[in-house]
Design a protein around this motif. Structure first.
Motif, PDB file in Angstrom:
ATOM      1  N   GLN A 146      -4.344   7.872   2.921  1.00  0.00           N
ATOM      2  CA  GLN A 146      -3.431   8.497   3.754  1.00  0.00           C
ATOM      3  C   GLN A 146      -3.060   7.125   4.405  1.00  0.00           C
ATOM      4  OE1 GLN A 146      -5.052  11.708   5.910  1.00  0.00           O
ATOM      5  NE2 GLN A 146      -4.072  13.197   4.763  1.00  0.00           N
ATOM      6  N   ILE A 147      -1.556   6.819   4.943  1.00  0.00           N
ATOM      7  CA  ILE A 147      -1.223   5.789   5.687  1.00  0.00           C
ATOM      8  C   ILE A 147      -1.057   6.374   7.259  1.00  0.00           C
ATOM      9  CG2 ILE A 147       0.568   4.125   6.159  1.00  0.00           C
ATOM     10  CD1 ILE A 147       1.161   4.081   3.321  1.00  0.00           C
ATOM     11  N   VAL A 148      -1.870   5.983   8.235  1.00  0.00           N
ATOM     12  CA  VAL A 148      -1.919   6.744   9.419  1.00  0.00           C
ATOM     13  C   VAL A 148      -1.014   5.967  10.316  1.00  0.00           C
ATOM     14  CG1 VAL A 148      -3.518   7.163  11.331  1.00  0.00           C
ATOM     15  CG2 VAL A 148      -4.341   7.498   9.038  1.00  0.00           C
ATOM     16  N   LEU A 149      -0.306   6.774  11.115  1.00  0.00           N
ATOM     17  CA  LEU A 149       0.680   6.230  12.187  1.00  0.00           C
ATOM     18  C   LEU A 149      -0.133   6.759  13.367  1.00  0.00           C
ATOM     19  CD1 LEU A 149       4.532   7.037  12.338  1.00  0.00           C
ATOM     20  CD2 LEU A 149       3.141   7.459  14.253  1.00  0.00           C
ATOM     21  N   THR A 153       0.974  -1.104   0.010  1.00  0.00           N
ATOM     22  CA  THR A 153       0.138  -0.103  -0.097  1.00  0.00           C
ATOM     23  C   THR A 153       0.943   1.307  -0.071  1.00  0.00           C
ATOM     24  OG1 THR A 153      -1.795   1.148   0.974  1.00  0.00           O
ATOM     25  CG2 THR A 153      -0.196   0.412   2.593  1.00  0.00           C
ATOM     26  N   ILE A 154       0.585   2.078  -0.536  1.00  0.00           N
ATOM     27  CA  ILE A 154       1.324   3.419  -0.779  1.00  0.00           C
ATOM     28  C   ILE A 154       0.228   4.744  -0.715  1.00  0.00           C
ATOM     29  CG2 ILE A 154       2.510   5.004  -2.408  1.00  0.00           C
ATOM     30  CD1 ILE A 154       3.413   2.413  -3.874  1.00  0.00           C
ATOM     31  N   GLY A 155       0.664   5.679   0.038  1.00  0.00           N
ATOM     32  CA  GLY A 155      -0.067   6.769   0.642  1.00  0.00           C
ATOM     33  C   GLY A 155       0.696   7.877   1.268  1.00  0.00           C
ATOM     34  N   SER A 194      -5.250   4.372   3.935  1.00  0.00           N
ATOM     35  CA  SER A 194      -4.564   3.301   2.861  1.00  0.00           C
ATOM     36  C   SER A 194      -3.839   2.189   3.730  1.00  0.00           C
ATOM     37  CB  SER A 194      -3.734   4.394   2.157  1.00  0.00           C
ATOM     38  OG  SER A 194      -4.665   5.332   1.294  1.00  0.00           O
ATOM     39  N   GLY A 195      -3.360   2.727   4.756  1.00  0.00           N
ATOM     40  CA  GLY A 195      -2.485   2.033   5.504  1.00  0.00           C
ATOM     41  C   GLY A 195      -2.478   2.074   7.000  1.00  0.00           C
ATOM     42  N   TYR A 196      -1.865   1.557   7.585  1.00  0.00           N
ATOM     43  CA  TYR A 196      -2.118   1.555   9.343  1.00  0.00           C
ATOM     44  C   TYR A 196      -0.495   1.188   9.805  1.00  0.00           C
ATOM     45  CZ  TYR A 196      -4.722   2.273  13.576  1.00  0.00           C
ATOM     46  OH  TYR A 196      -5.312   2.401  14.754  1.00  0.00           O
ATOM     47  N   ILE A 197      -0.215   1.899  10.684  1.00  0.00           N
ATOM     48  CA  ILE A 197       1.288   1.870  11.388  1.00  0.00           C
ATOM     49  C   ILE A 197       1.059   1.893  12.817  1.00  0.00           C
ATOM     50  CG2 ILE A 197       3.595   2.676  11.549  1.00  0.00           C
ATOM     51  CD1 ILE A 197       3.108   4.068   8.909  1.00  0.00           C
ATOM     52  N   VAL A 198       1.367   0.955  13.563  1.00  0.00           N
ATOM     53  CA  VAL A 198       1.352   0.998  15.282  1.00  0.00           C
ATOM     54  C   VAL A 198       2.645   0.342  15.886  1.00  0.00           C
ATOM     55  CG1 VAL A 198      -1.105   0.767  14.972  1.00  0.00           C
ATOM     56  CG2 VAL A 198       0.283  -1.182  15.118  1.00  0.00           C
ATOM     57  N   ARG A 199       2.618   0.669  16.891  1.00  0.00           N
ATOM     58  CA  ARG A 199       3.749   0.046  17.628  1.00  0.00           C
ATOM     59  C   ARG A 199       3.600  -1.443  18.130  1.00  0.00           C
ATOM     60  NH1 ARG A 199       7.728   2.742  22.466  1.00  0.00           N
ATOM     61  NH2 ARG A 199       8.902   0.658  23.014  1.00  0.00           N
ATOM     62  N   ASP A 200       2.483  -1.525  19.424  1.00  0.00           N
ATOM     63  CA  ASP A 200       2.217  -2.664  20.012  1.00  0.00           C
ATOM     64  C   ASP A 200       0.910  -2.933  19.732  1.00  0.00           C
ATOM     65  OD1 ASP A 200       4.813  -2.961  20.839  1.00  0.00           O
ATOM     66  OD2 ASP A 200       4.652  -1.311  22.347  1.00  0.00           O
TER      67      ASP A 200
END
Length: 406
Positions: A66-69, A41-43, A93-99
Motif C-alpha cells: 500500500q501507498i500510504v497517504l 512505486t505502485i500499490g 510501498s510508498g508514502y505521500i505527505v503534504r509538508d
C-alpha cells in the motif's frame, strides 16, 4: 545515520526539489516533489488519519503493498528512532505527505524520516494536496496508484497510467509470505509475571508491540511462520493460539483458515486481531468483503457490546467480516453460537467476534497500538483470563477423570 537530536543543534536535512508525480488509476495526476528514495512505486493508495505514530504506521507489516497517504499535513518532526520499529523494516510501498518537517526536534530521534525512507528504498512524494486526495479516495474508494520521481517522473503520462492499471488489485492477494518470519522466534514471558504457558502466534504480519503485550501477560510467545501446520503448533504444547494482523485479502488465505479450523477443533483458546479477526470469521463460516476505503488511523470509535463502553481505537484494514450485527447466530461451519462483540460506530462494520461455545474471540482493530490510543489494551488481559480459565477447566476435568478411573 544522524547524531541523536539535541536542543542545541537539531539535525536538519535538505528536502528534495526534484519533481515527482502521483498517478491514480482514475487517470488523475498530482504533481509534487520527490520525498525519500527516487524511482517508481505502485500499490493501493490508502489514507491514514493519525496525527502521530507515523513510525508505527511505516513499520507495520499490514501496510505491505500500500501507498500510504497521511491526512495530517505536517509529518516528520519527531524523526525516526531505533527503539520503536514494529518490525524489521519499513513495509509501505510508498508514502505521500503534504509538508515534511525540515527539522527533527525530538531527543529520541536517531535519523530523519527522509533519511529512513531513502535507506529503506521507499519512494515518496511531498507537496501535494493531501486533503483533496483524501476526498477523492473517500468518494471513489481506495485505488491503485503510482509515484514516479527522478527519471521516472519524465516518463510519458500514458505509460505511467498504463503501469498503474497493469498492477494487481489488493482483492485476491495473499501477502502473508512476504511479511512473515522464516523460522520460529521465541520471546519468553516478561520477568516478574506469572507464567501461563506457551502461546503459538501465527505471524501474518505481527507487530513487536503485540509480542511484548503477550509476553507481559505471562505467555512464552512462539512466533511461527505463516506456513506453520497444525502439527507445528501442537509440537510446542501451546496453551492457546493467536493470529496476528497482516496484509492482503482474507479470501485468499484458505490455508490459514483451514489451520484455524483445526485449532478450533482442538478447542484451544484463540485470539485474533485485524487480519486474524477476518480469518476467524471465515473459519466460523462467515464471508468477508472489501471496504470502499477501509479504516486506517488512531481515532476510530468502537462499541464494546459486552460492556457498553465506546473505545477510541487504532485501525488498519481494508476488508471486513460479513456477519449479523445483532443477536446470536449459529456458526455456519458448526462451531456453535457466535455473536458480533464490537461494532464500528462510523459505519456499523463488524469490529469483533465472540464464540459462545468455544474459547475464541477476535477484534478487527489494534489493542497493542503503541502510539495510542490505549483504550483497548485490556483485551490482552481478557485473553489471558480466558486461557487461565480454560487451563483450570482442563485440570478439573483431568482430576475428575482420574477419580473416576480409581
Amino acid at each position: 545515520m544522524t547524531t541523536p537530536t539535541s536542543a542545541a543543534s537539531p539535525p536538519r536535512f535538505s528536502l528534495h526539489t526534484d519533481p515527482a508525480v502521483l498517478v491514480l488509476e482514475d487517470g488523475s495526476r498530482h504533481p509534487g516533489r520527490a520525498y525519500g528514495a527516487h524511482g517508481t512505486t505502485i500499490g493501493e493508495v490508502v489514507f491514514a488519519t493519525g496525527m502521530t505514530g507515523y513510525q508505527e504506521t511505516l513499520t507495520d507489516p499490514s501496510y505491505a503493498g500500500q501507498i500510504v497517504l497521511q491526512t495530517a499535513p505536517h509529518i516528520g518532526n519527531t524523526g525516526m528512532n531505533d527503539e520503536d520499529p514494529e518490525s524489521r523494516r519499513i513495509w509501505v510501498s510508498g508514502y505521500i505527505v503534504r509538508d515534511p518537517s525540515r527539522v527533527v526536534s525530538n531527543w529520541r530521534a536517531d535519523e530523519s524520516l527522509d533519511d529512513a525512507l531513502v535507506q529503506g528504498g521507499i519512494v515518496g512524494i511531498s507537496g501535494v494536496d493531501t486533503r483533496a486526495l483524501t476526498r477523492i479516495l473517500r468518494s471513489a474508494g481506495s485505488m491503485r496508484g503510482g509515484v514516479f520521481s527522478g527519471e521516472a517522473a519524465a516518463l510519458d503520462a500514458e505509460e505511467q497510467l498504463r503501469l498503474v492499471r497493469a498492477a494487481p488489485e489488493m482483492t485476491g492477494q495473499n501477502l502473508s509470505a512476504e511479511v512473515s518470519v522464516a523460522t520460529e522466534q521465541v520471546t519468553p514471558a516478561a520477568e516478574g509475571t506469572e507464567r501461563i504457558g506457551n502461546l503459538a502466534v501465527l505471524d501474518l504480519g505481527v507487530k513487536q508491540a503485540t509480542i511484548l503485550n503477550l509476553a507481559a501477560r505471562g505467555f512464552d510467545v512462539h512466533v511461527l511462520p505463516q506456513s506453520a501446520t497444525i502439527d507445528d503448533i501442537r509440537a510446542i504444547d501451546p496453551v492457546a493460539v493467536f493470529y496476528s494482523n497482516g496484509p492482503g485479502d482474507p479470501a485468499a488465505s484458505g490455508d490459514h483458515v483451514a489451520l484455524l479450523r483445526s485449532v478450533l477443533d482442538d478447542r484451544l483458546p484463540f485470539f485474533g486481531i485485524c487480519f486474524g479477526n477476518q480469518l476467524l470469521g471465515r473459519a466460523l463460516g462467515f464471508g468477508t468483503y472489501k471496504l470502499p476505503f477501509g479504516h486506517r488511523g488512531i481515532n476510530q470509535p468502537v462499541l464494546d457490546k459486552q460492556t457498553g463502553r465506546v473505545e477510541i481505537t487504532a485501525h488498519n484494514h481494508g476488508f471486513a467480516v460479513d456477519a449479523p450485527l445483532e443477536g446470536t447466530v449459529e456458526s455456519p461451519n458448526g462451531y456453535g453460537r457466535v455473536e458480533v462483540s464490537h461494532i464500528g460506530l462510523n459505519d456499523n462494520v463488524v469490529e469483533g467476534l465472540r464464540a459462545l461455545d468455544l474459547p475464541a474471540f477476535s477484534v478487527q482493530y489494534h489493542p497493542e497500538a503503541a502510539a495510542g490510543p490505549h483504550d483497548a489494551n485490556y483485551l490482552f488481559d481478557r485473553f489471558a483470563d480466558l486461557v487461565r480459565a480454560d487451563l483450570d477447566t482442563r485440570a478439573a476435568r483431568a482430576l475428575d477423570h482420574r477419580k473416576g478411573g480409581n
